[in-house]
Design an enzyme around this catalytic site. Structure first.
Site, PDB file in Angstrom:
ATOM      1  N   LYS A   1      -2.984  13.705  -5.053  1.00 38.86           N
ATOM      2  CA  LYS A   1      -2.615  12.973  -6.479  1.00 38.86           C
ATOM      3  C   LYS A   1      -4.359  13.525  -7.616  1.00 38.86           C
ATOM      4  CE  LYS A   1      -1.370   8.618  -5.727  1.00 38.86           C
ATOM      5  NZ  LYS A   1      -1.188   8.365  -4.214  1.00 38.86           N
TER       6      LYS A   1
ATOM      7  N   ARG B   1     -11.733  13.016   3.947  1.00 41.92           N
ATOM      8  CA  ARG B   1     -11.725  12.720   2.327  1.00 41.92           C
ATOM      9  C   ARG B   1     -12.814  12.430   2.514  1.00 41.92           C
ATOM     10  NH1 ARG B   1      -6.558  10.673  -1.109  1.00 41.92           N
ATOM     11  NH2 ARG B   1      -7.097   8.488  -0.111  1.00 41.92           N
TER      12      ARG B   1
ATOM     13  N   ARG C   1     -13.314   6.514   2.102  1.00 44.16           N
ATOM     14  CA  ARG C   1     -12.802   5.194   1.788  1.00 44.16           C
ATOM     15  C   ARG C   1     -12.232   4.206   3.264  1.00 44.16           C
ATOM     16  NH1 ARG C   1      -7.905   6.479  -2.142  1.00 44.16           N
ATOM     17  NH2 ARG C   1      -7.391   4.911  -0.862  1.00 44.16           N
TER      18      ARG C   1
ATOM     19  N   ARG D   1      -0.071   2.828   5.443  1.00 46.77           N
ATOM     20  CA  ARG D   1      -0.310   3.261   4.228  1.00 46.77           C
ATOM     21  C   ARG D   1       1.485   3.813   4.258  1.00 46.77           C
ATOM     22  NH1 ARG D   1      -5.488   5.908   2.763  1.00 46.77           N
ATOM     23  NH2 ARG D   1      -4.738   5.886   0.782  1.00 46.77           N
TER      24      ARG D   1
HETATM   25  P1  AMP Z   1      -4.522   4.996  -4.243  1.00 47.13           P
HETATM   26  O1  AMP Z   1      -6.161   5.027  -4.319  1.00 47.13           O
HETATM   27  O2  AMP Z   1      -4.167   5.062  -4.852  1.00 47.13           O
HETATM   28  O3  AMP Z   1      -4.639   5.717  -2.212  1.00 47.13           O
HETATM   29  O4  AMP Z   1      -4.879   2.872  -3.757  1.00 47.13           O
HETATM   30  C1  AMP Z   1      -5.658   2.570  -2.557  1.00 47.13           C
HETATM   31  C2  AMP Z   1      -4.782   1.170  -2.547  1.00 47.13           C
HETATM   32  O5  AMP Z   1      -4.914   0.969  -3.217  1.00 47.13           O
HETATM   33  C3  AMP Z   1      -3.128   1.426  -2.242  1.00 47.13           C
HETATM   34  O6  AMP Z   1      -2.744   0.988  -0.231  1.00 47.13           O
HETATM   35  C4  AMP Z   1      -3.097  -0.167  -2.630  1.00 47.13           C
HETATM   36  O7  AMP Z   1      -3.388  -1.407  -1.415  1.00 47.13           O
HETATM   37  C5  AMP Z   1      -3.504  -0.126  -3.478  1.00 47.13           C
HETATM   38  N1  AMP Z   1      -2.767   0.418  -4.719  1.00 47.13           N
HETATM   39  C6  AMP Z   1      -3.500   1.270  -5.922  1.00 47.13           C
HETATM   40  N2  AMP Z   1      -2.173   1.314  -6.656  1.00 47.13           N
HETATM   41  C7  AMP Z   1      -1.345   0.232  -6.280  1.00 47.13           C
HETATM   42  C8  AMP Z   1       0.016  -0.292  -6.911  1.00 47.13           C
HETATM   43  N3  AMP Z   1       0.365   0.708  -7.862  1.00 47.13           N
HETATM   44  N4  AMP Z   1       0.931  -1.625  -6.766  1.00 47.13           N
HETATM   45  C9  AMP Z   1       0.021  -2.339  -5.696  1.00 47.13           C
HETATM   46  N5  AMP Z   1      -0.771  -1.638  -4.807  1.00 47.13           N
HETATM   47  C10 AMP Z   1      -1.853  -0.466  -5.427  1.00 47.13           C
END
Ligand code: AMP
Length: 216
Positions: free
Chosen positions: A14, A124, A159, A170
């Site tokens: 993404k 990553r 991360r 996740r």
């Molecule tokens: P990402 O960077 O998109 O992988 O998001 C990292 C973490 O942020 C996720 O594992 C969630 O804990 C939180 N997170 C990101 N986007 C959302 C969302 N739209 N709703 C709820 N939690 C989110």
């Protein structure tokens, strides 16, 4: 105004595809994960939820999103990377689409199997300054100088939630909460599925074709 939603399991690409879309079309990049990682610097509760791979409450996410959408760079269009994460968020976002008068709302589903996603996640690394993502286990995604960002030279970081244990959590959260969006948006007739086991340039080519075939 155009809204492009990217739905995918963790580490399906993404962030990388968002960066390429920003560069080519000049859309704003809205990553709820990046915004929440910023908040986590001063909020221990959010920090521990992120480290555990748990979703953050819808109200907190919408608060951040609403403020971000008011910024000028969103006027032309924007990419939603990591949002919505569940059907409730999608329903609330449908109201925003109406309120903002968004003429084209497209959902790109990056489909990748669990094994490929895991391989991508353990290698990553990303730039804390410009957020560009690299992968030190995939040839085409390696930084030119190990540990340094190609664009701004900052030290790359890993991360805290990018490890095989948190990945499992996740991924389960994705299957239980986010994957139902595939049916939700298919029924709305705005979902486009892209096989994301390919390299980033091939994936981007498919996305460009999809976007090229849709009127604003
Ligand atoms: P990402 O960077 O998109 O992988 O998001 C990292 C973490 O942020 C996720 O594992 C969630 O804990 C939180 N997170 C990101 N986007 C959302 C969302 N739209 N709703 C709820 N939690 C989110």
């Amino acid at each position: 105004m155009r809204s492009i939603i990217l739905i995918a399991p963790p580490a399906a690409g993404k962030g990388t595809q968002s960066d390429m879309l920003v560069e080519k079309y000049g859309f704003a990049h809205i990553s709820t994960g990046d915004m929440l990682r910023e908040v986590a610097k001063t909020d221990e509760v959010i920090k521990s939820k992120l480290e555990n791979g748990e979703l953050i409450s819808d109200d907190i996410v919408f608060d951040l999103l609403q403020k971000r959408l008011e910024q000028d760079d969103c006027k032309k269009g924007f990419i939603l990377d990591g949002f919505p994460r569940n059907v409730n968020q999608a329903k609330r976002y449908d109201q925003i689409v109406d309120e903002l008068g968004i003429s084209s709302n497209v959902v790109i589903y990056l489909d990748v199997d669990k094994e490929t996603a895991l391989k991508r996640i353990v290698g990553r690394v990303s730039c804390p300054n410009c957020h560009r993502v690299f992968n030190d286990m995939i040839d085409e995604a390696m930084p030119k100088v190990s540990g340094k960002c190609d664009d701004c030279g900052s030290e790359l970081i890993r991360r805290t939630d990018d490890n095989s244990e948190t990945f499992g959590k996740r991924y389960d959260v994705y299957i239980n909460n986010t994957a139902p969006l595939i049916d939700y948006y298919s029924e709305e007739g705005i979902l486009y599925k892209v096989d994301s086991r390919m390299g980033k340039d091939e994936i981007f080519g498919v996305i460009e074709n999809i976007l090229g075939g849709i009127n604003d």
